[in-house]
Motif scaffolding. Sequence first.
Motif, PDB file in Angstrom:
ATOM      1  N   MET B  27       0.811  -1.202   0.000  1.00 57.10           N
ATOM      2  CA  MET B  27       0.000   0.000   0.000  1.00 57.10           C
ATOM      3  C   MET B  27       0.856   1.268   0.000  1.00 57.10           C
ATOM      4  N   LEU B  28       2.170   1.101   0.087  1.00 58.53           N
ATOM      5  CA  LEU B  28       3.084   2.243  -0.059  1.00 58.53           C
ATOM      6  C   LEU B  28       3.675   2.298  -1.467  1.00 58.53           C
ATOM      7  N   LEU B 426      -5.917  16.328  -5.348  1.00 59.02           N
ATOM      8  CA  LEU B 426      -6.380  15.143  -4.627  1.00 59.02           C
ATOM      9  C   LEU B 426      -7.884  15.158  -4.372  1.00 59.02           C
ATOM     10  N   GLU B 472       2.093  13.429  -4.382  1.00 63.59           N
ATOM     11  CA  GLU B 472       2.042  11.963  -4.417  1.00 63.59           C
ATOM     12  C   GLU B 472       2.455  11.378  -3.069  1.00 63.59           C
ATOM     13  N   ARG B 476       0.172   8.945  -0.861  1.00 62.99           N
ATOM     14  CA  ARG B 476       0.726   7.617  -0.582  1.00 62.99           C
ATOM     15  C   ARG B 476       0.700   7.332   0.922  1.00 62.99           C
ATOM     16  N   TYR B 480      -4.134   5.522  -0.430  1.00 59.85           N
ATOM     17  CA  TYR B 480      -5.051   5.771  -1.543  1.00 59.85           C
ATOM     18  C   TYR B 480      -6.475   5.371  -1.173  1.00 59.85           C
ATOM     19  N   ASP B 481      -6.585   4.337  -0.329  1.00 60.57           N
ATOM     20  CA  ASP B 481      -7.919   3.854  -0.004  1.00 60.57           C
ATOM     21  C   ASP B 481      -8.689   4.796   0.921  1.00 60.57           C
ATOM     22  N   THR B 482      -8.001   5.795   1.492  1.00 55.81           N
ATOM     23  CA  THR B 482      -8.715   6.723   2.372  1.00 55.81           C
ATOM     24  C   THR B 482      -9.441   7.807   1.577  1.00 55.81           C
ATOM     25  N   PHE B 483      -9.159   7.902   0.276  1.00 54.20           N
ATOM     26  CA  PHE B 483      -9.829   8.932  -0.520  1.00 54.20           C
ATOM     27  C   PHE B 483     -11.186   8.419  -0.963  1.00 54.20           C
ATOM     28  N   PRO B 484     -12.217   9.277  -0.923  1.00 62.27           N
ATOM     29  CA  PRO B 484     -13.535   8.802  -1.342  1.00 62.27           C
ATOM     30  C   PRO B 484     -13.571   8.544  -2.845  1.00 62.27           C
TER      31      PRO B 484
END
Lengths: 329, 785
Positions: B27-28, B426, B472, B476, B480-484
Amino acid sequence: MSEQSPNDQFLAVERTIGEIQHADGARLAELRVDLLGRKAGRLTQILRSLSSLPSEERRVVGLRANDLKREIESALASRESEVASRKASKQVADLTMPGRSAWRGAIHPVTAVVDEICEIFRDLGFTRVSGPEAETQEYNFTKLNISLDHPAADMQDTMFLSPGIVMRTHTSPVQARTMEQYEPPIRIVVPGLVYRRDAFDASHAPVFEQIEGLVVDEGVSFVDFKAAIDFFVKRFFSKTTAVRFRPSFFPFTEPSAEVDVKWGDGWLEIMGAGMVHPAVLENCGIDSERYTGYAFGMGPHRITMLRHGIPDIRLLFQNDMRFLGQFVE
Amino acid sequence: MIVSLNWLSALLGVDLTPAEVAERLAMLGEPVERVEPVHQDLTGIVVGVVERVARHPNADRLWLCAVNNGVEVLDVVCGAPTVETGGKYPYAAVGSTLPGGAKLKGRKIRGVKSNGMLCSEHELALGTDESGILLLDTDAPAGTPLLDVLAVGDYRLDVEVTPNRPDLLCHRGVARDLGAVLGKPVKLTTIPGAPPHTETPVRSATMGSVGGVEVSVEDVSGCPRYMAAVIRGIEVRPSPDWLQRRLASIGQRPINNVVDATNHILFELNQPLHAFDLAKLAGPKIVVRRALDNEPITTLDGERRRLNSAMTAICDARGPVAVGGVMGGQSSEVSEQTTDVVLECAYFDPKRIRATRRTLRISTEASYRFERGTDLQGMPDALRRAVGMVIAVAGGSEAGPPVDVYPSPTKAVTIFLRPERVTQVLGVELPRAEIEGYLTSLGFTVAPKDGRIAVHVPGWRPDVTGEEDLIEELARLRGYDTFPSEMGPLRPSSVPDDPGYRLEARMRRILTGRGLHEARGISLGPKSGDSAQAVLNPLSAEEAYLRTDLTAGLVRAVEHNWSVRERDIRLFEIGTVFHAAAEGERPQEDRMVAGVITGSRMPAHWSESGVSVDFDGWDVKSLLEEVARAAGSKAVMTDSGGRWVLGGPSGEELGWAGPLEVDGPSWAAGVFGFEVRLTNRDAVTTRFATLPSTPPVTRDLALLLPDGVTAAQVGEVVVRCGGKLLESADIFDEYRGAEIGGRSVAWRLVFRAATRTLRDKEVDAAVTNILGALRKQLGVERRET
C-alpha cells in the motif's frame, strides 16, 4: 361457382395440388373426393361441362383438364403410398435428429473485451479514438515525460524501426496527439496494439492490445479518478468486486496508481493509472494550473485470459478454429 | 530488492510479521513479490533431547545416544565426544533432508542401527564449526522446530522497487517508509567492536590526501563527489558469524571481512563502496578521470575490457584500477595478504553510469544504484559507518581524516507546496498539520512560507523535484484507499469518435454473419515484399519485419489448423499493415480487412447423407462484394489473372479476392482469400425506396454468349436497354454443351411499373429491344429450345 371461367377453375384446382404433398391420410381421402369425386368432384365437374362449350374451346379445355387429371391422380397415388408405407413401419418423424445449421462466426474474445470496456467508458462520456502504431520517440517517450537517459525507459523494451522511430510501447502517445489537437474537456479511450521486445511465452507476447484512457478538464481530481475506475470495475466484473488502489510509478502520471481487483483470495492487478503529470499537460500545450486530469491503461489480453480462464496468452494468437469456435455467441 | 525481515525489525526496533510488512509495503507502492523463510532447508530439523549417553558396543570412538524427538525416544549413533545427557541438540530424523540436499537414511553403524542424526553447525550450513554437535541454549521442549529456537529464523522479502526510488534499494530506505506509516523512527544498530570515534573528513576542491594516498578528481561532471579513507593494519579473514548470517539472509555469499563490511553498508545505506589494496596502488595515488578510448582494464570478474572517453576511470599512477561506479579492477583487489585498504565512497553521475554499463554490457549492484541516483548528502555518514565496520570486523585503524573531494557542493532541493494545489489534485482538503506530518515522517523538513510550505528534500530522494512529487507522497502516506470514490459532474468529450471503429465493427458483424471467426495475428513476420519495414532490433528472423498484408498471417493460421486436423477453416482479420518510409519517418499504415475460407460451405447434415459442398471462388467473390459495399466503396470489380480486383475511383487497387496457392495435406480443400483496404470510413446511410404495390412481370431469357463475351458485358447492355420498366436482371443458370455450340447463360428479368399494371405488349417491346441490342453489340442470340 358456375360463374367462374374455366381458367379460374383450373387455377383453383392447381393450387390444391400443392396441398396433396403434405396431406395426411384423412385429408388425402377428402382431397380425392373433392377433386375427383364422381358426383361433385371439381375436376369431374369441369369434364362434365365440356359438352356445353364451343368446339374449339372444348378441345383446349379438354386437353388441359385431362393433363390435370393425370397429374392429380399421380400426386394422390404417390402421397397415398408414402403415407401408407410410413404407417406400415410406424415411422413418425424423429424430432431428436439434429437440425440443419449454418456456420456461425465468433468475434475474437479480445475484441469483445475491448468493445465492452469502451462501451462502459462511453457511459461516462468517453469517446473512442485511435492513433498510429509506429511512433516517433518524441510522442512515445519525450512528450510523456519519459527520458531515455533514465532507467524508467527500461520498463518497456522497445522495438526500433529507424533512428527516432519506434513501435509504440503503449497507447499513451495518442494522449499527446489528442491533447495537441483538441481543447478540454477531453475524455477518450484509445484501444490499439502495442509492441514490446518480449519473446512469446505463456504470459508474454511481443504484440498485445492496450486500452488507454485520458480525462483532462477543470476540477478533475484523484476522487473523480477513483470514482471512474470504481464504476468501470463494478460494471465490467461485478457489483460486488472489491477494488484496491496502490501507489506506483509511471513517468506520465503523478500520483500514480496500480489498480487491483479482488480475485479469489488475492488481488489481481488490472491497470496502471494516475493523475496526469503536469509536465505531460505542458508538453502538449495545456495549462496545467487550470486543468488537471487522469489517465489509465489496461491490457485486454490479460483481462480476457482472466475472464475466460485462458491459461496461455499464445492461444489468443494461434487462431485455432476449435478455440475461436468456443466464443460463438 | 531482497529484504531481510529481521534486519528491518532491528532498524525499527519492533517485531514485524512478514504478512504485515508485505501488506504495508504494497500500500506504499512497494509490492512484495515473494516471501520465503530463510534456511528453508532446515524446516525438518527439530530440537532433540539426549536422555542417555552410552559407549557404542563395537566402537571406541562412537557413542550411542537415546534421543527424545518430542514423540518417541530413539537410538542415535554419534561420533562427537561432547554430547551430554540432558543436552539439547539439532536432530534430523530419518527421511529428512539436510542442507545441500542429502536425504538421511536409517543405517547400521558398526552393527547398531542409528535412527537419524545429531547435527553440527557445519552440517546445518549455519557456520564453519564442525568440531562438535551444536549445543542449543534453549528452554524449548523436544520436538520444537529448530528455526523457532535459533536466531537464524528470518524471512526474505522480494520487494519490487520502481525505477524512481533508489532510496528503497537498501534496508534503511524500506524501513524509513515503513516507519513513517508505523510511527517508528529508523535507528541504525550499533556495530559490535566498532571504534567509538572516527575521523572527520576534510573537504577539498580538487585534490587531497589521506594516509599517504594522493586523491584527485579531474572528471568532476562524472564524479561530483569522491571520498576516500585509509585503514592500515587490517587482517583479511572470514567475517564473524553475525555478519555472514546477515548477508546470507538476503542471499549474498560472504567473501571476506572487508568485502562483507562494504556489502553490508551497501544493503543497509544504499552507498556502494569499493576497497582497494593500498599496497597494489601505484603512487600510491588515486586519480578520477575520463578513461581514454580503448584503455584496457581487467575487472574483478576476470574480463578484460576496453574503456572509452565517455566513461569515468579510477586510476592509480599507472592506469585504471576500477571502472568508476560499475566494477573494480583485478589488479588492486583485496586479498588475504592485504593489510592496508583505501575505502572509496563516491557519487557518480547517473546518466554516465547508465551509458557506461550499457556500453560494457554489465550491471552490478553498484551500477544499478548509481544509475538511479545515490545520496550525495549522506556520503560522509555512510563512509564513517563503513570505516567503523571494517575496523570492527578486520581490525586496523584509520590513517588520518578521510578526503572529501567535493568541488561544488549542491544544496538540498527546496519545493514550495501550496495546500490549495493539494486540494485541487487530490480532491480532498488536507489540514496543514497533516501535510507537514506526512512529509516530516519521511525525512523532509518543512517551514511555512507565505501561505505555502517550503519543503527541503533529503538527499536520498532524488525523485522528488516538484510539487506534484510531494502531492504523491501525501496521497501515498495517507493511503489511496482513504480517498472517497465520488462521481462528480462531468462534461462530455470534445473529441469526436474515430469513424474507423464503426466501420470495423460493421465488418465484424458481416463476416461473423457469414460464418467466419475473427482472427488476431501479430503484426510482425518475415520479409514480405520490397516495401516491408524492417525492425532494427528484432527478437528473431521470423519477426524481423512488419507485415505488408494480413493474408500471409491468415495462411499461417490455416496451416496451423490443418496441423490439428481441422479441415473447415473460415477466418478473417482486421488490422494494420505497414509500408516502409524514408529513414527517420514513420512507415505508412493502412487498416485492412482480410479473410480466408476453405472446406465445407455448410456444416454437414444427415439429411444430405453428410455430404457437403466445399467453398469455391464464387463464395470469396461475394465476400469481397459484401465487404466493399459495407466499406461504402464505389469500387469497380475486374478480374485479373484468375482473381477479382477491387479498383478505387482513381484506378488504385483497394483489394482482391481469389484462390490461394497453399500446400496442404491431401484431405484439405482449396483455399480462397480476400483482402481489402479500409479507406472510406464513412457509414453508408440507407435511403428508403418506395415499396412497389403493382405486380411484376417476369421473363426468362437463355442467351448464347460467343467466346470472349462476359456476363458483365451482357448485364450492362441488358440494364442499359431494358428501359425504366426493368427492375432487375439476375443470372440464374449457366449451361455449357457442344450441342449449343458453347455457353448459354440464363437471365431472369423482372419488369414493373410503379403505378400501374404492365401490359404484356410493353414488356415484349422491352425484351425485343434488349435482344436487338445484344445481337448487334455483342453477337448474343437467344437460345432456342
